[in-house]
Design an enzyme around this catalytic site. Structure first.
Site, mmCIF file in Angstrom:
data_model
loop_
_atom_site.group_PDB
_atom_site.id
_atom_site.type_symbol
_atom_site.label_atom_id
_atom_site.label_comp_id
_atom_site.label_asym_id
_atom_site.label_seq_id
_atom_site.Cartn_x
_atom_site.Cartn_y
_atom_site.Cartn_z
ATOM 1 N N GLU A 46 0.811 -1.218 0.000
ATOM 2 C CA GLU A 46 0.000 0.000 0.000
ATOM 3 C C GLU A 46 0.849 1.275 0.000
ATOM 4 O OE1 GLU A 46 -2.846 -0.525 3.202
ATOM 5 O OE2 GLU A 46 -3.938 -1.998 1.991
ATOM 6 N N GLU A 57 -1.982 -10.184 -6.054
ATOM 7 C CA GLU A 57 -2.037 -10.938 -7.318
ATOM 8 C C GLU A 57 -1.160 -10.290 -8.383
ATOM 9 O OE1 GLU A 57 -4.471 -9.871 -5.390
ATOM 10 O OE2 GLU A 57 -6.350 -10.911 -5.775
HETATM 11 N N1 THU Z 1 -6.251 -6.456 -2.205
HETATM 12 C C1 THU Z 1 -5.452 -7.398 -2.777
HETATM 13 O O1 THU Z 1 -4.236 -7.407 -2.569
HETATM 14 N N2 THU Z 1 -6.043 -8.321 -3.582
HETATM 15 C C2 THU Z 1 -7.380 -8.431 -3.772
HETATM 16 O O2 THU Z 1 -7.811 -9.244 -4.555
HETATM 17 C C3 THU Z 1 -8.301 -7.565 -3.023
HETATM 18 C C4 THU Z 1 -7.673 -6.359 -2.424
HETATM 19 C C5 THU Z 1 -5.630 -5.473 -1.305
HETATM 20 C C6 THU Z 1 -5.585 -4.073 -1.819
HETATM 21 C C7 THU Z 1 -5.513 -3.291 -0.523
HETATM 22 O O3 THU Z 1 -4.172 -3.218 -0.106
HETATM 23 C C8 THU Z 1 -6.296 -4.128 0.464
HETATM 24 O O4 THU Z 1 -6.347 -5.428 -0.093
HETATM 25 C C9 THU Z 1 -7.693 -3.642 0.734
HETATM 26 O O5 THU Z 1 -8.402 -3.434 -0.417
#
Ligand code: THU
Length: 137
Positions: A46, A57
């Protein structure tokens, strides 16, 4: 099969430990299996500016592609509150489905794990009527 799916899910769980998710508090891990049997992993990363955030992913896909691999069999995804164990399924976001469609075939498998069970989908099932390179012809 379910046994292989479980093994891939365990690799995703381990990869999740490297998640950098101080803003959402939601930690995701992914493990991407290549046609050659190699596994590339990823975790969400993030940003204080939020939008630069990259999902687990895509970290896995882009790492694999950067290492020269473009042929994939399956990806396992796990996600849940950071610091807690996995207790629910975490489906891939729309942007990640688009990235999967760039490099994977319609029969590419998406493995979701909730800490006890796995659910297995094909890319065609979860991303129908997608825009692909064929539409640019
Ligand atoms: N996130 C993922 O890494 N993969 C997903 O398929 C869903 C969302 C992450 C993005 C963000 O850092 C956190 O989860 C909340 O949305």
């Amino acid at each position: 099969n379910k046994e292989n799916a479980m093994r891939l899910a365990k690799a995703a769980e381990e990869a999740r430990e490297a998640s950098y998710s101080p803003y959402s508090g939601f930690a995701v891990g992914a493990a991407l299996l290549t046609e050659d049997g190699e596994i590339f992993t990823g975790a969400n990363i993030e940003s204080s500016s939020y939008t630069p955030t990259v999902c687990a992913e895509r970290v896995a896909f882009f790492t694999a592609v950067h290492k020269g691999c473009r042929n994939f069999r399956a990806i396992a995804i796990v996600g849940g509150k950071a610091g807690e164990s996995i207790s629910a399924f975490c489906p891939p976001c729309g942007v990640c489905r688009q990235v999967m469609a760039e490099f994977a075939n319609p029969d590419f498998e998406i493995v979701l794990y909730n800490g006890s069970d796995v659910k297995i989908y094909t890319l065609a099932e979860i991303f129908p009527e997608s825009f692909t390179k064929d539409n640019l012809k």
